[in-house]
Design a protein around this motif. Structure first.
Motif, PDB file in Angstrom:
ATOM      1  N   GLN A 166       0.809  -1.227   0.000  1.00 16.75           N
ATOM      2  CA  GLN A 166       0.000   0.000   0.000  1.00 16.75           C
ATOM      3  C   GLN A 166       0.839   1.273   0.000  1.00 16.75           C
ATOM      4  OE1 GLN A 166      -1.740  -2.122   2.682  1.00 16.75           O
ATOM      5  NE2 GLN A 166      -3.510  -2.613   1.443  1.00 16.75           N
ATOM      6  N   THR A 167       1.910   1.280   0.795  1.00 22.70           N
ATOM      7  CA  THR A 167       2.687   2.517   0.942  1.00 22.70           C
ATOM      8  C   THR A 167       4.005   2.501   0.176  1.00 22.70           C
ATOM      9  OG1 THR A 167       3.881   1.741   2.899  1.00 22.70           O
ATOM     10  CG2 THR A 167       1.743   2.843   3.263  1.00 22.70           C
TER      11      THR A 167
ATOM     12  N   LEU B 278       4.732  -2.347  -6.259  1.00 19.70           N
ATOM     13  CA  LEU B 278       4.894  -3.779  -6.503  1.00 19.70           C
ATOM     14  C   LEU B 278       3.687  -4.543  -5.983  1.00 19.70           C
ATOM     15  CD1 LEU B 278       8.641  -4.176  -5.411  1.00 19.70           C
ATOM     16  CD2 LEU B 278       7.748  -3.890  -7.729  1.00 19.70           C
ATOM     17  N   GLU B 279       3.272  -5.521  -6.749  1.00 21.39           N
ATOM     18  CA  GLU B 279       2.188  -6.402  -6.319  1.00 21.39           C
ATOM     19  C   GLU B 279       2.698  -7.309  -5.207  1.00 21.39           C
ATOM     20  OE1 GLU B 279      -1.009  -6.357  -7.431  1.00 21.39           O
ATOM     21  OE2 GLU B 279      -0.417  -4.587  -8.587  1.00 21.39           O
ATOM     22  N   PRO B 280       1.813  -7.770  -4.316  1.00 19.31           N
ATOM     23  CA  PRO B 280       2.251  -8.687  -3.261  1.00 19.31           C
ATOM     24  C   PRO B 280       2.956  -9.915  -3.865  1.00 19.31           C
ATOM     25  CG  PRO B 280       0.053  -7.896  -2.784  1.00 19.31           C
ATOM     26  CD  PRO B 280       0.395  -7.407  -4.169  1.00 19.31           C
ATOM     27  N   GLY B 281       3.983 -10.353  -3.183  1.00 18.08           N
ATOM     28  CA  GLY B 281       4.768 -11.503  -3.619  1.00 18.08           C
ATOM     29  C   GLY B 281       6.226 -11.336  -3.250  1.00 18.08           C
ATOM     30  N   ALA B 282       7.039 -12.265  -3.701  1.00 18.00           N
ATOM     31  CA  ALA B 282       8.477 -12.240  -3.415  1.00 18.00           C
ATOM     32  C   ALA B 282       9.224 -11.833  -4.682  1.00 18.00           C
ATOM     33  CB  ALA B 282       8.943 -13.598  -2.936  1.00 18.00           C
ATOM     34  N   TYR B 283      10.214 -10.970  -4.517  1.00 11.51           N
ATOM     35  CA  TYR B 283      11.007 -10.472  -5.625  1.00 11.51           C
ATOM     36  C   TYR B 283      12.490 -10.572  -5.271  1.00 11.51           C
ATOM     37  CZ  TYR B 283       6.657  -8.158  -7.089  1.00 11.51           C
ATOM     38  OH  TYR B 283       5.361  -7.890  -7.466  1.00 11.51           O
ATOM     39  N   GLY B 284      13.287 -11.001  -6.224  1.00 13.22           N
ATOM     40  CA  GLY B 284      14.730 -10.927  -6.066  1.00 13.22           C
ATOM     41  C   GLY B 284      15.188  -9.537  -6.455  1.00 13.22           C
ATOM     42  N   ALA B 285      16.179  -9.016  -5.762  1.00 13.03           N
ATOM     43  CA  ALA B 285      16.683  -7.677  -6.066  1.00 13.03           C
ATOM     44  C   ALA B 285      18.184  -7.633  -5.835  1.00 13.03           C
ATOM     45  CB  ALA B 285      15.979  -6.629  -5.204  1.00 13.03           C
ATOM     46  N   LEU B 286      18.811  -6.623  -6.415  1.00 11.29           N
ATOM     47  CA  LEU B 286      20.238  -6.405  -6.237  1.00 11.29           C
ATOM     48  C   LEU B 286      20.436  -5.023  -5.623  1.00 11.29           C
ATOM     49  CD1 LEU B 286      23.071  -7.613  -6.819  1.00 11.29           C
ATOM     50  CD2 LEU B 286      23.052  -6.257  -8.929  1.00 11.29           C
ATOM     51  N   ALA B 287      21.135  -4.998  -4.501  1.00  5.82           N
ATOM     52  CA  ALA B 287      21.483  -3.737  -3.848  1.00  5.82           C
ATOM     53  C   ALA B 287      22.925  -3.415  -4.220  1.00  5.82           C
ATOM     54  CB  ALA B 287      21.342  -3.855  -2.341  1.00  5.82           C
ATOM     55  N   THR B 288      23.124  -2.306  -4.927  1.00  4.65           N
ATOM     56  CA  THR B 288      24.459  -1.904  -5.360  1.00  4.65           C
ATOM     57  C   THR B 288      24.905  -0.713  -4.518  1.00  4.65           C
ATOM     58  OG1 THR B 288      23.983  -2.645  -7.604  1.00  4.65           O
ATOM     59  CG2 THR B 288      25.848  -1.157  -7.329  1.00  4.65           C
ATOM     60  N   PHE B 289      26.079  -0.840  -3.938  1.00  2.00           N
ATOM     61  CA  PHE B 289      26.665   0.202  -3.106  1.00  2.00           C
ATOM     62  C   PHE B 289      27.831   0.821  -3.876  1.00  2.00           C
ATOM     63  CE2 PHE B 289      24.435  -2.395  -0.180  1.00  2.00           C
ATOM     64  CZ  PHE B 289      24.230  -1.691   0.989  1.00  2.00           C
TER      65      PHE B 289
ATOM     66  N   ALA C 114      30.230  -2.339  -4.731  1.00  2.00           N
ATOM     67  CA  ALA C 114      29.981  -3.672  -4.188  1.00  2.00           C
ATOM     68  C   ALA C 114      28.475  -3.903  -4.262  1.00  2.00           C
ATOM     69  CB  ALA C 114      30.475  -3.774  -2.746  1.00  2.00           C
ATOM     70  N   ALA C 115      28.074  -5.171  -4.285  1.00  3.66           N
ATOM     71  CA  ALA C 115      26.642  -5.457  -4.413  1.00  3.66           C
ATOM     72  C   ALA C 115      26.261  -6.668  -3.561  1.00  3.66           C
ATOM     73  CB  ALA C 115      26.282  -5.695  -5.876  1.00  3.66           C
ATOM     74  N   ALA C 116      24.985  -6.759  -3.254  1.00  2.00           N
ATOM     75  CA  ALA C 116      24.455  -7.876  -2.503  1.00  2.00           C
ATOM     76  C   ALA C 116      23.068  -8.217  -3.033  1.00  2.00           C
ATOM     77  CB  ALA C 116      24.365  -7.532  -1.014  1.00  2.00           C
ATOM     78  N   LYS C 117      22.781  -9.509  -3.089  1.00  2.00           N
ATOM     79  CA  LYS C 117      21.433  -9.946  -3.463  1.00  2.00           C
ATOM     80  C   LYS C 117      20.541  -9.869  -2.240  1.00  2.00           C
ATOM     81  CE  LYS C 117      22.889 -13.130  -7.081  1.00  2.00           C
ATOM     82  NZ  LYS C 117      22.905 -14.525  -7.539  1.00  2.00           N
ATOM     83  N   VAL C 118      19.325  -9.379  -2.440  1.00  2.00           N
ATOM     84  CA  VAL C 118      18.347  -9.299  -1.360  1.00  2.00           C
ATOM     85  C   VAL C 118      17.021  -9.822  -1.864  1.00  2.00           C
ATOM     86  CG1 VAL C 118      19.489  -7.336  -0.219  1.00  2.00           C
ATOM     87  CG2 VAL C 118      17.694  -6.902  -1.881  1.00  2.00           C
ATOM     88  N   THR C 119      16.139 -10.126  -0.924  1.00  2.00           N
ATOM     89  CA  THR C 119      14.792 -10.586  -1.265  1.00  2.00           C
ATOM     90  C   THR C 119      13.794  -9.573  -0.734  1.00  2.00           C
ATOM     91  OG1 THR C 119      15.481 -12.885  -1.144  1.00  2.00           O
ATOM     92  CG2 THR C 119      13.129 -12.460  -0.993  1.00  2.00           C
ATOM     93  N   LEU C 120      12.859  -9.176  -1.593  1.00  2.00           N
ATOM     94  CA  LEU C 120      11.781  -8.271  -1.181  1.00  2.00           C
ATOM     95  C   LEU C 120      10.524  -9.102  -0.994  1.00  2.00           C
ATOM     96  CD1 LEU C 120      12.305  -5.433  -3.827  1.00  2.00           C
ATOM     97  CD2 LEU C 120      13.230  -5.547  -1.517  1.00  2.00           C
ATOM     98  N   ALA C 121       9.922  -8.995   0.184  1.00  2.00           N
ATOM     99  CA  ALA C 121       8.651  -9.651   0.453  1.00  2.00           C
ATOM    100  C   ALA C 121       7.581  -8.573   0.512  1.00  2.00           C
ATOM    101  CB  ALA C 121       8.713 -10.418   1.774  1.00  2.00           C
ATOM    102  N   VAL C 122       6.820  -8.455  -0.558  1.00  2.00           N
ATOM    103  CA  VAL C 122       5.791  -7.401  -0.623  1.00  2.00           C
ATOM    104  C   VAL C 122       4.504  -7.968  -0.040  1.00  2.00           C
ATOM    105  CG1 VAL C 122       4.525  -5.836  -2.135  1.00  2.00           C
ATOM    106  CG2 VAL C 122       6.893  -6.457  -2.686  1.00  2.00           C
ATOM    107  N   GLU C 123       4.059  -7.308   1.029  1.00  2.00           N
ATOM    108  CA  GLU C 123       2.854  -7.761   1.738  1.00  2.00           C
ATOM    109  C   GLU C 123       1.708  -6.796   1.485  1.00  2.00           C
ATOM    110  OE1 GLU C 123       4.123  -8.097   5.818  1.00  2.00           O
ATOM    111  OE2 GLU C 123       5.165  -9.981   5.412  1.00  2.00           O
ATOM    112  N   PRO C 124       0.475  -7.356   1.395  1.00  2.00           N
ATOM    113  CA  PRO C 124      -0.711  -6.497   1.123  1.00  2.00           C
ATOM    114  C   PRO C 124      -0.948  -5.465   2.212  1.00  2.00           C
ATOM    115  CG  PRO C 124      -1.331  -8.833   1.258  1.00  2.00           C
ATOM    116  CD  PRO C 124       0.128  -8.731   1.533  1.00  2.00           C
TER     117      PRO C 124
END
Length: 159
Positions: free
Chosen positions: A72-73, A124-135, A149-159
């Motif tokens: 929502q936000t 983003l619609e609810p669900g799980a997404y893979g993402a890359l955080a680049t520093f 430098a970079a790291a893989k992260v997971t986004l859990a989008v909740e309703p």
């Protein structure tokens, strides 16, 4: 007898092919390189120089590996931190792994500072997404880019 002669010639050709230096191998090593450590420096001095070089070039990164996002936000608790030991400012970009779409970009974060909650630039619609955080690390005084430098992260989008 002819078969033995052919086998012997074949063995010689095979040995020559396998043991002869190739053009790529013969140009691989620099002709000016000398065996051993730097001339005129003790092992302790060489070690100290290498440790200094490594310390100057290192950049630690810190972000939550699993980030919960409100559908929502678009707000997410990412817990991004530029630890005090870093010698560079950092800017962080978050992009979706499957599309490359950039969904967040921070401003500069000074060493010893953090960003707890971020606002995504995409819905983003609810669900799980893979993402890359680049520093990206920047010199504190000149603002010249010093490394990434970079790291893989997971986004859990909740309703």
């Amino acid at each position: 007898m002819l078969a033995a002669a052919i086998a012997l010639v074949g063995a010689i050709v095979a040995a020559w092919t396998l043991l002869a230096p190739t053009t790529a191998e013969s140009t691989w090593y620099d002709d000016g390189a000398a065996a051993g450590s730097y001339e005129g420096k003790s092992d302790e001095e060489v070690k100290a120089d290498l440790e200094k070089t490594i310390a100057e070039g290192m950049m630690n990164i810190s972000i939550a590996s699993n980030i919960t996002v409100s559908a929502q936000t678009g707000q997410a608790e990412a817990r991004i931190e530029n630890i005090a030991a870093n010698k560079v400012d950092q800017k962080v970009t978050l992009e979706l792994a499957d599309t490359g779409e950039v969904i967040y970009e921070s401003g500069a974060i000074a060493p010893g500072s953090h960003i707890q909650t971020i606002q995504l630039d995409a819905n983003l619609e609810p669900g799980a997404y893979g993402a890359l955080a680049t520093f990206d690390g920047y010199d504190i005084e000149t603002r010249e880019k010093k490394g990434t430098a970079a790291a893989k992260v997971t986004l859990a989008v909740e309703p």
